[in-house]
Design a protein around this motif. Structure first.
Motif, mmCIF file in Angstrom:
data_model
loop_
_atom_site.group_PDB
_atom_site.id
_atom_site.type_symbol
_atom_site.label_atom_id
_atom_site.label_comp_id
_atom_site.label_asym_id
_atom_site.label_seq_id
_atom_site.Cartn_x
_atom_site.Cartn_y
_atom_site.Cartn_z
ATOM 1 N N PHE A 107 0.722 -1.179 -0.025
ATOM 2 C CA PHE A 107 -0.073 -0.046 -0.079
ATOM 3 C C PHE A 107 0.824 1.354 -0.018
ATOM 4 N N ALA A 108 1.899 1.398 1.066
ATOM 5 C CA ALA A 108 2.474 2.695 1.070
ATOM 6 C C ALA A 108 3.455 2.755 0.038
ATOM 7 N N PRO A 109 4.614 1.787 -0.271
ATOM 8 C CA PRO A 109 5.488 1.889 -1.040
ATOM 9 C C PRO A 109 5.066 1.994 -2.749
ATOM 10 N N VAL A 110 4.038 1.523 -3.089
ATOM 11 C CA VAL A 110 3.759 1.443 -4.526
ATOM 12 C C VAL A 110 3.047 2.993 -4.522
ATOM 13 N N SER A 111 2.300 3.138 -3.937
ATOM 14 C CA SER A 111 1.532 4.532 -3.827
ATOM 15 C C SER A 111 2.465 5.569 -3.899
ATOM 16 N N LYS A 112 3.642 5.557 -3.137
ATOM 17 C CA LYS A 112 4.486 6.495 -3.127
ATOM 18 C C LYS A 112 5.493 6.473 -4.451
ATOM 19 N N GLY A 113 5.693 5.321 -4.856
ATOM 20 C CA GLY A 113 6.259 4.980 -6.273
ATOM 21 C C GLY A 113 5.574 5.461 -7.265
ATOM 22 N N GLY A 132 2.823 7.681 -7.336
ATOM 23 C CA GLY A 132 2.370 8.931 -7.205
ATOM 24 C C GLY A 132 0.814 9.045 -6.913
ATOM 25 N N PHE A 133 0.414 8.148 -6.125
ATOM 26 C CA PHE A 133 -1.157 8.261 -5.781
ATOM 27 C C PHE A 133 -1.347 8.124 -4.296
ATOM 28 N N THR A 134 -2.474 8.423 -3.701
ATOM 29 C CA THR A 134 -2.617 7.897 -2.301
ATOM 30 C C THR A 134 -2.788 6.468 -1.875
ATOM 31 N N VAL A 135 -2.765 6.251 -0.587
ATOM 32 C CA VAL A 135 -2.850 4.805 0.034
ATOM 33 C C VAL A 135 -4.121 4.234 -0.290
ATOM 34 N N ALA A 136 -5.396 5.318 -0.075
ATOM 35 C CA ALA A 136 -6.653 5.075 -0.301
ATOM 36 C C ALA A 136 -6.857 4.608 -1.750
ATOM 37 N N ASP A 137 -6.121 5.078 -2.760
ATOM 38 C CA ASP A 137 -6.119 4.937 -4.302
ATOM 39 C C ASP A 137 -5.748 3.569 -4.321
ATOM 40 N N TYR A 138 -4.729 3.213 -3.754
ATOM 41 C CA TYR A 138 -4.246 1.710 -3.722
ATOM 42 C C TYR A 138 -5.141 0.759 -3.231
ATOM 43 N N GLY A 139 -5.794 1.204 -2.113
ATOM 44 C CA GLY A 139 -6.864 0.218 -1.504
ATOM 45 C C GLY A 139 -7.992 -0.081 -2.328
ATOM 46 N N VAL A 140 -8.089 0.581 -3.447
ATOM 47 C CA VAL A 140 -9.304 0.559 -4.312
ATOM 48 C C VAL A 140 -9.096 -0.800 -4.992
ATOM 49 N N THR A 141 -7.510 -1.435 -5.180
ATOM 50 C CA THR A 141 -7.275 -2.560 -5.829
ATOM 51 C C THR A 141 -7.924 -3.851 -5.109
ATOM 52 N N GLN A 142 -7.916 -3.694 -3.749
ATOM 53 C CA GLN A 142 -8.508 -4.821 -3.346
ATOM 54 C C GLN A 142 -10.087 -4.826 -3.213
ATOM 55 N N SER A 143 -10.545 -3.694 -3.570
ATOM 56 C CA SER A 143 -12.119 -3.636 -3.857
ATOM 57 C C SER A 143 -12.399 -4.112 -5.163
ATOM 58 N N ILE A 144 -11.609 -3.976 -5.855
ATOM 59 C CA ILE A 144 -11.799 -4.497 -7.672
ATOM 60 C C ILE A 144 -11.764 -5.908 -7.350
ATOM 61 N N VAL A 145 -10.815 -6.324 -6.671
ATOM 62 C CA VAL A 145 -10.673 -7.906 -6.376
ATOM 63 C C VAL A 145 -12.088 -8.663 -5.776
ATOM 64 N N GLN A 146 -12.548 -7.704 -4.668
ATOM 65 C CA GLN A 146 -13.546 -8.154 -4.350
ATOM 66 C C GLN A 146 -15.017 -7.949 -5.182
ATOM 67 N N PHE A 197 -3.396 -2.301 8.487
ATOM 68 C CA PHE A 197 -2.602 -2.611 9.521
ATOM 69 C C PHE A 197 -1.221 -2.034 9.407
ATOM 70 N N ASN A 198 -0.697 -2.366 8.475
ATOM 71 C CA ASN A 198 0.538 -1.971 7.961
ATOM 72 C C ASN A 198 0.728 -0.701 7.753
ATOM 73 N N SER A 199 -0.150 0.212 7.077
ATOM 74 C CA SER A 199 -0.033 1.528 6.834
ATOM 75 C C SER A 199 -0.182 2.298 8.194
ATOM 76 N N TYR A 200 -1.430 1.951 8.959
ATOM 77 C CA TYR A 200 -1.565 2.576 10.222
ATOM 78 C C TYR A 200 -0.377 2.370 11.238
ATOM 79 N N ALA A 201 0.166 1.062 11.111
ATOM 80 C CA ALA A 201 1.583 0.998 11.920
ATOM 81 C C ALA A 201 2.332 2.260 11.777
ATOM 82 N N GLN A 202 2.611 2.511 10.334
ATOM 83 C CA GLN A 202 3.718 3.412 9.880
ATOM 84 C C GLN A 202 3.135 4.768 10.386
ATOM 85 N N VAL A 203 1.706 5.131 10.185
ATOM 86 C CA VAL A 203 1.348 6.321 10.558
ATOM 87 C C VAL A 203 1.604 6.685 11.826
#
Length: 385
Positions: free
Chosen positions: A42-48, A50-64, A258-264
């Protein structure tokens, strides 16, 4: 109950079902990459990119969402119509392709495309193949065997969340995606060579079938018992389960962050990876025990995993240190293990095996739809707060 003359009732040492169990345990390692290890990206791909962690979270939504649309119709039909051995081979190839595309992704749309592809292996590996195979091979110990196999998803998450975090920290997230693609590809020969759909394929009978009431089918298989899918969908229990299991899946999706929250809250990337690993360790422990508990009492099983979740949420409310987060993530494994372990056991307990794949496919669709909504919702709530 006696088997037909064309099949054997083997002893424990020579029962091929145990080979199937071991191979399915190994296949849970690549299966864990799709959801159990998702949070480390979530964090490294979003940063790499150039979009938000929430945007990356959509990938899991699409799977679902893709699973929700396809599981009740396409995916369940594939699993009913074709030999599960070849279905598993196909889904592993699709998984390898999906991660390979992610490894060379240059924009978020490529990630979204692969999320739709990964819905197929996620559904077949988690939702359908394990209960289908274990209902055939171990009708009297389905919960225990489901738990043992599913626990390897947790172990895979423990190992590869940590290893993946180290790979990402030292070589980048693309290298980690390549590693996942390679492992999925290496698992293809295992599925092709060793998986068999039912005991009759190797001239054997289901394990413990002599303890079951009823007669055998031609070839020594068990006659499916229970009610039809049409009857099930007109019952009150079907709609109660249609509410309970999707809500459980929605709550379990909180763990993606959880991973992103722990970093926050101040933990390093590696420390946050350890927190994510504790979730998978908890998942492994709860799956091992929850399946065995459900073989004795499905009701007690429900109390068991719900109680651990309440304890986990209380810990999240009272602390942000690494130790507290690790303990909370471990206990949250009870909820995380429930959708694809407790769910099929509950459906089998209530409706039987006559139309199990159809009924479970319909409930899986609703459950993953709720999970897809929740995956995005939790991400935006976290971002907003």
């Amino acid at each position: 109950m006696e088997a037909t003359n064309s099949v054997k009732s083997p002893g424990r040492k020579h029962y091929y079902g145990f080979v199937v169990v071991v191979v399915m345990m190994l296949l849970m390692f690549p299966a864990s990459f799709i959801t159990s290890c998702a949070s480390i990206f979530f964090a490294p791909v979003s940063k790499g990119l150039g979009f938000t962690v929430a945007d990356y979270g959509v990938t899991q939504s699409i799977v679902q969402f893709t699973t929700a649309i396809c599981a009740p119709t396409l995916f369940s039909k594939i699993c009913r119509k074709y030999n599960i051995r070849y279905v598993l081979v196909s889904c592993l190839l699709v998984e390898a392709l999906g991660f390979a595309i992610r490894a060379v992704a240059v924009n978020i749309w490529m990630l979204y495309l692969t999320s739709a592809l990964l819905a197929f292996p996620m559904s077949t590996l988690f939702a359908f193949s394990i209960p289908i195979l274990m209902n055939e091979w171990f009708p009297t110990k389905t919960g225990t065997m489901l738990g043992i196999i599913s626990a390897m998803q947790g172990l895979g998450g423990v190992i590869f969340s940590t290893v993946g975090s180290v790979i990402i920290a030292n070589y980048g997230w693309r290298a980690c995606f390549w590693m996942f693609a390679g492992i999925a590809l290496l698992a293809v020969p295992l599925a092709y060579v060793f998986i068999r759909a039912k005991p009759a394929d190797v001239g054997q009978t289901p394990y413990g079938m002599e303890k079951l009431e009823g007669s055998t089918q031609k070839g020594g298989g068990l006659v499916p018992v229970g009610i039809s899918a049409a009857q099930a969908t007109h019952s009150k229990l079907f709609y109660m389960i249609h509410v309970a299991l999707p809500l459980s899946n929605a709550v379990s999706c909180m763990s993606f962050f959880f991973n992103s929250y722990a970093q926050v809250v101040g933990l390093t990337i590696v420390a946050a990876g350890v927190v994510a690993s504790m979730l998978q360790l908890g998942t492994m422990v709860f799956k091992l025990t929850l399946g065995a508990v459900c073989d004795r009492s499905v009701r007690v099983g429900a109390i068991y995993f719900c109680g651990s979740t309440i304890a986990a949420l209380c810990l999240f409310l009272f602390g942000t240190t690494q130790g507290v987060l690790m303990a909370a993530a471990f206990l949250y494994g009870g909820m995380y293990s429930s959708p694809n372990l407790f769910g099929p056991l509950l459906v089998k307990h209530v409706f039987g095996t006559k139309d199990f794949t159809k009924i479970w496919g319909r409930i899986t669709g609703a459950s993953t739809l709720m999970g897809g909504l929740a995956s995005s919702l939790w991400g935006y709530i976290m971002q907003a707060t």
